[in-house]
Design a protein around this motif. Structure first.
Motif, PDB file in Angstrom:
ATOM      1  N   ASP A 137      38.604  25.844-131.431  1.00  0.00           N
ATOM      2  CA  ASP A 137      39.706  26.108-132.353  1.00  0.00           C
ATOM      3  C   ASP A 137      40.408  27.372-131.891  1.00  0.00           C
ATOM      4  O   ASP A 137      39.744  28.307-131.403  1.00  0.00           O
ATOM      5  N   ALA A 138      41.717  27.421-132.005  1.00  0.00           N
ATOM      6  CA  ALA A 138      42.475  28.617-131.646  1.00  0.00           C
ATOM      7  C   ALA A 138      43.670  28.749-132.571  1.00  0.00           C
ATOM      8  O   ALA A 138      44.519  27.856-132.628  1.00  0.00           O
ATOM      9  N   GLN A 139      43.691  29.843-133.322  1.00  0.00           N
ATOM     10  CA  GLN A 139      44.779  30.137-134.242  1.00  0.00           C
ATOM     11  C   GLN A 139      45.139  31.611-134.082  1.00  0.00           C
ATOM     12  O   GLN A 139      44.359  32.385-133.536  1.00  0.00           O
ATOM     13  N   PRO A 140      46.299  32.024-134.569  1.00  0.00           N
ATOM     14  CA  PRO A 140      46.679  33.433-134.431  1.00  0.00           C
ATOM     15  C   PRO A 140      45.638  34.404-134.995  1.00  0.00           C
ATOM     16  O   PRO A 140      45.471  35.503-134.476  1.00  0.00           O
ATOM     17  N   SER A 141      44.891  33.983-136.012  1.00  0.00           N
ATOM     18  CA  SER A 141      43.923  34.880-136.641  1.00  0.00           C
ATOM     19  C   SER A 141      42.520  34.773-136.043  1.00  0.00           C
ATOM     20  O   SER A 141      41.625  35.521-136.445  1.00  0.00           O
ATOM     21  N   GLY A 142      42.305  33.854-135.091  1.00  0.00           N
ATOM     22  CA  GLY A 142      40.982  33.766-134.498  1.00  0.00           C
ATOM     23  C   GLY A 142      40.782  32.526-133.658  1.00  0.00           C
ATOM     24  O   GLY A 142      41.642  31.663-133.575  1.00  0.00           O
ATOM     25  N   PHE A 143      39.616  32.475-133.014  1.00  0.00           N
ATOM     26  CA  PHE A 143      39.283  31.314-132.194  1.00  0.00           C
ATOM     27  C   PHE A 143      37.776  31.139-132.117  1.00  0.00           C
ATOM     28  O   PHE A 143      37.006  32.050-132.425  1.00  0.00           O
ATOM     29  N   GLU A 144      37.389  29.930-131.699  1.00  0.00           N
ATOM     30  CA  GLU A 144      35.985  29.630-131.440  1.00  0.00           C
ATOM     31  C   GLU A 144      35.898  28.935-130.093  1.00  0.00           C
ATOM     32  O   GLU A 144      36.660  27.998-129.825  1.00  0.00           O
ATOM     33  N   ILE A 145      34.987  29.420-129.245  1.00  0.00           N
ATOM     34  CA  ILE A 145      34.720  28.759-127.970  1.00  0.00           C
ATOM     35  C   ILE A 145      33.256  28.361-127.929  1.00  0.00           C
ATOM     36  O   ILE A 145      32.425  28.928-128.643  1.00  0.00           O
ATOM     37  N   ARG A 146      32.959  27.370-127.082  1.00  0.00           N
ATOM     38  CA  ARG A 146      31.579  26.889-126.995  1.00  0.00           C
ATOM     39  C   ARG A 146      31.285  26.439-125.565  1.00  0.00           C
ATOM     40  O   ARG A 146      32.107  25.760-124.946  1.00  0.00           O
ATOM     41  N   HIS A 147      30.113  26.826-125.078  1.00  0.00           N
ATOM     42  CA  HIS A 147      29.629  26.400-123.764  1.00  0.00           C
ATOM     43  C   HIS A 147      28.221  25.868-123.937  1.00  0.00           C
ATOM     44  O   HIS A 147      27.428  26.440-124.682  1.00  0.00           O
ATOM     45  N   GLU A 148      27.932  24.783-123.222  1.00  0.00           N
ATOM     46  CA  GLU A 148      26.588  24.233-123.241  1.00  0.00           C
ATOM     47  C   GLU A 148      26.208  23.867-121.821  1.00  0.00           C
ATOM     48  O   GLU A 148      26.997  23.243-121.099  1.00  0.00           O
ATOM     49  N   VAL A 149      25.018  24.267-121.409  1.00  0.00           N
ATOM     50  CA  VAL A 149      24.545  23.986-120.069  1.00  0.00           C
ATOM     51  C   VAL A 149      23.043  23.745-120.117  1.00  0.00           C
ATOM     52  O   VAL A 149      22.343  24.333-120.950  1.00  0.00           O
ATOM     53  N   VAL A 150      22.556  22.863-119.260  1.00  0.00           N
ATOM     54  CA  VAL A 150      21.127  22.617-119.156  1.00  0.00           C
ATOM     55  C   VAL A 150      20.593  23.433-117.982  1.00  0.00           C
ATOM     56  O   VAL A 150      21.110  23.338-116.859  1.00  0.00           O
ATOM     57  N   VAL A 151      19.587  24.233-118.263  1.00  0.00           N
ATOM     58  CA  VAL A 151      18.980  25.102-117.256  1.00  0.00           C
ATOM     59  C   VAL A 151      17.624  24.514-116.876  1.00  0.00           C
ATOM     60  O   VAL A 151      16.815  24.199-117.753  1.00  0.00           O
ATOM     61  N   ALA A 152      17.387  24.387-115.593  1.00  0.00           N
ATOM     62  CA  ALA A 152      16.125  23.829-115.096  1.00  0.00           C
ATOM     63  C   ALA A 152      15.048  24.918-115.109  1.00  0.00           C
ATOM     64  O   ALA A 152      14.553  25.353-114.073  1.00  0.00           O
ATOM     65  N   ALA A 153      14.714  25.357-116.309  1.00  0.00           N
ATOM     66  CA  ALA A 153      13.689  26.385-116.508  1.00  0.00           C
ATOM     67  C   ALA A 153      13.271  26.351-117.973  1.00  0.00           C
ATOM     68  O   ALA A 153      14.070  25.977-118.838  1.00  0.00           O
ATOM     69  N   PRO A 154      12.035  26.745-118.266  1.00  0.00           N
ATOM     70  CA  PRO A 154      11.602  26.787-119.667  1.00  0.00           C
ATOM     71  C   PRO A 154      12.335  27.883-120.439  1.00  0.00           C
ATOM     72  O   PRO A 154      12.867  28.837-119.864  1.00  0.00           O
ATOM     73  N   ALA A 155      12.356  27.748-121.752  1.00  0.00           N
ATOM     74  CA  ALA A 155      13.061  28.703-122.619  1.00  0.00           C
ATOM     75  C   ALA A 155      12.559  30.133-122.427  1.00  0.00           C
ATOM     76  O   ALA A 155      13.344  31.074-122.513  1.00  0.00           O
ATOM     77  N   SER A 156      11.280  30.312-122.165  1.00  0.00           N
ATOM     78  CA  SER A 156      10.750  31.672-121.971  1.00  0.00           C
ATOM     79  C   SER A 156      11.391  32.341-120.764  1.00  0.00           C
ATOM     80  O   SER A 156      11.690  33.547-120.801  1.00  0.00           O
ATOM     81  N   VAL A 157      11.638  31.587-119.691  1.00  0.00           N
ATOM     82  CA  VAL A 157      12.291  32.141-118.502  1.00  0.00           C
ATOM     83  C   VAL A 157      13.766  32.406-118.785  1.00  0.00           C
ATOM     84  O   VAL A 157      14.305  33.444-118.398  1.00  0.00           O
ATOM     85  N   VAL A 158      14.419  31.479-119.479  1.00  0.00           N
ATOM     86  CA  VAL A 158      15.837  31.670-119.817  1.00  0.00           C
ATOM     87  C   VAL A 158      15.991  32.908-120.697  1.00  0.00           C
ATOM     88  O   VAL A 158      16.881  33.734-120.475  1.00  0.00           O
ATOM     89  N   TRP A 159      15.108  33.072-121.683  1.00  0.00           N
ATOM     90  CA  TRP A 159      15.173  34.246-122.560  1.00  0.00           C
ATOM     91  C   TRP A 159      14.974  35.533-121.762  1.00  0.00           C
ATOM     92  O   TRP A 159      15.735  36.494-121.928  1.00  0.00           O
ATOM     93  N   ALA A 160      13.965  35.549-120.909  1.00  0.00           N
ATOM     94  CA  ALA A 160      13.692  36.745-120.103  1.00  0.00           C
ATOM     95  C   ALA A 160      14.892  37.100-119.232  1.00  0.00           C
ATOM     96  O   ALA A 160      15.178  38.281-118.998  1.00  0.00           O
TER      97      ALA A 160
END
Length: 177
Positions: free
Chosen positions: A24-47
């Motif tokens: 969404d994009a309006q003069p008063s604000g916007f929202e962007i979103r990205h999604e990607v699959v990482v070939a690693a467990p969540a603990s590695v992604v978090w670190a």
């Protein structure tokens, strides 16, 4: 060498399982979103996530060097940058941290810092079968001369570069630990 927004989007799409959008994009604000699959467990992604100096693109820092970035991944923590001569920048503040699951930062990035705009950057991690889906949203609102809608696409491109950097660092030869 700086990448154009189009080149960044193409690189993200080529990375596999990547999705990016201005929701969404309006003069008063916007929202962007990205999604990607990482070939690693969540603990590695978090670190990796909590070490922005390892994955943030240096061209998108005030100091010109991502090595100057740090992130306190606990409520009240600082996503900060050291500047020459003892200076510093507070980019965002951690408002929610659930290791391996969710990180929420509040504040303004880049040129938004000098305006009446602020936002919430949310990073969600969902692990399945040793891979982690990373979903990043940035909701921005407030005042920006000329309207925030004009910044949605460029900010989306910059955030996309960071998401691609996070993926690459987490999937690196040994992954960050």
């Amino acid at each position: 060498m700086k990448m154009t927004i189009a080149a960044t989007v193409l690189a993200l799409l080529a990375a596999g399982s990547a999705r990016a959008a201005v929701i969404d994009a309006q003069p008063s604000g916007f929202e962007i979103r990205h999604e990607v699959v990482v070939a690693a467990p969540a603990s590695v992604v978090w670190a990796t996530l909590v070490q922005p100096s390892k994955w943030w693109v240096s061209a998108h820092t005030w100091s010109g060097a991502s090595a100057n970035l740090s992130l306190g991944a606990a409520s009240g923590g600082c996503f900060c940058e050291r500047l020459p001569n003892g200076g510093s920048v507070l980019h965002m503040t951690t408002v929610y941290a659930a290791p391996g699951q969710k990180l929420v930062l509040s504040g303004a990035l880049g040129p938004l810092q000098t305006s009446g705009a602020s936002g919430a950057l949310t990073v969600l991690l969902a692990e399945k079968d040793g891979q982690t889906t990373v979903t990043v949203t940035y909701d921005v609102g407030g005042y920006f001369k000329g309207g925030l809608d004009k910044l949605a696409a460029p900010v989306d491109g910059v955030v996309g570069q960071q998401v691609a950097g996070l993926k690459a660092a987490a999937e690196g030869p040994q992954g960050l630990k």
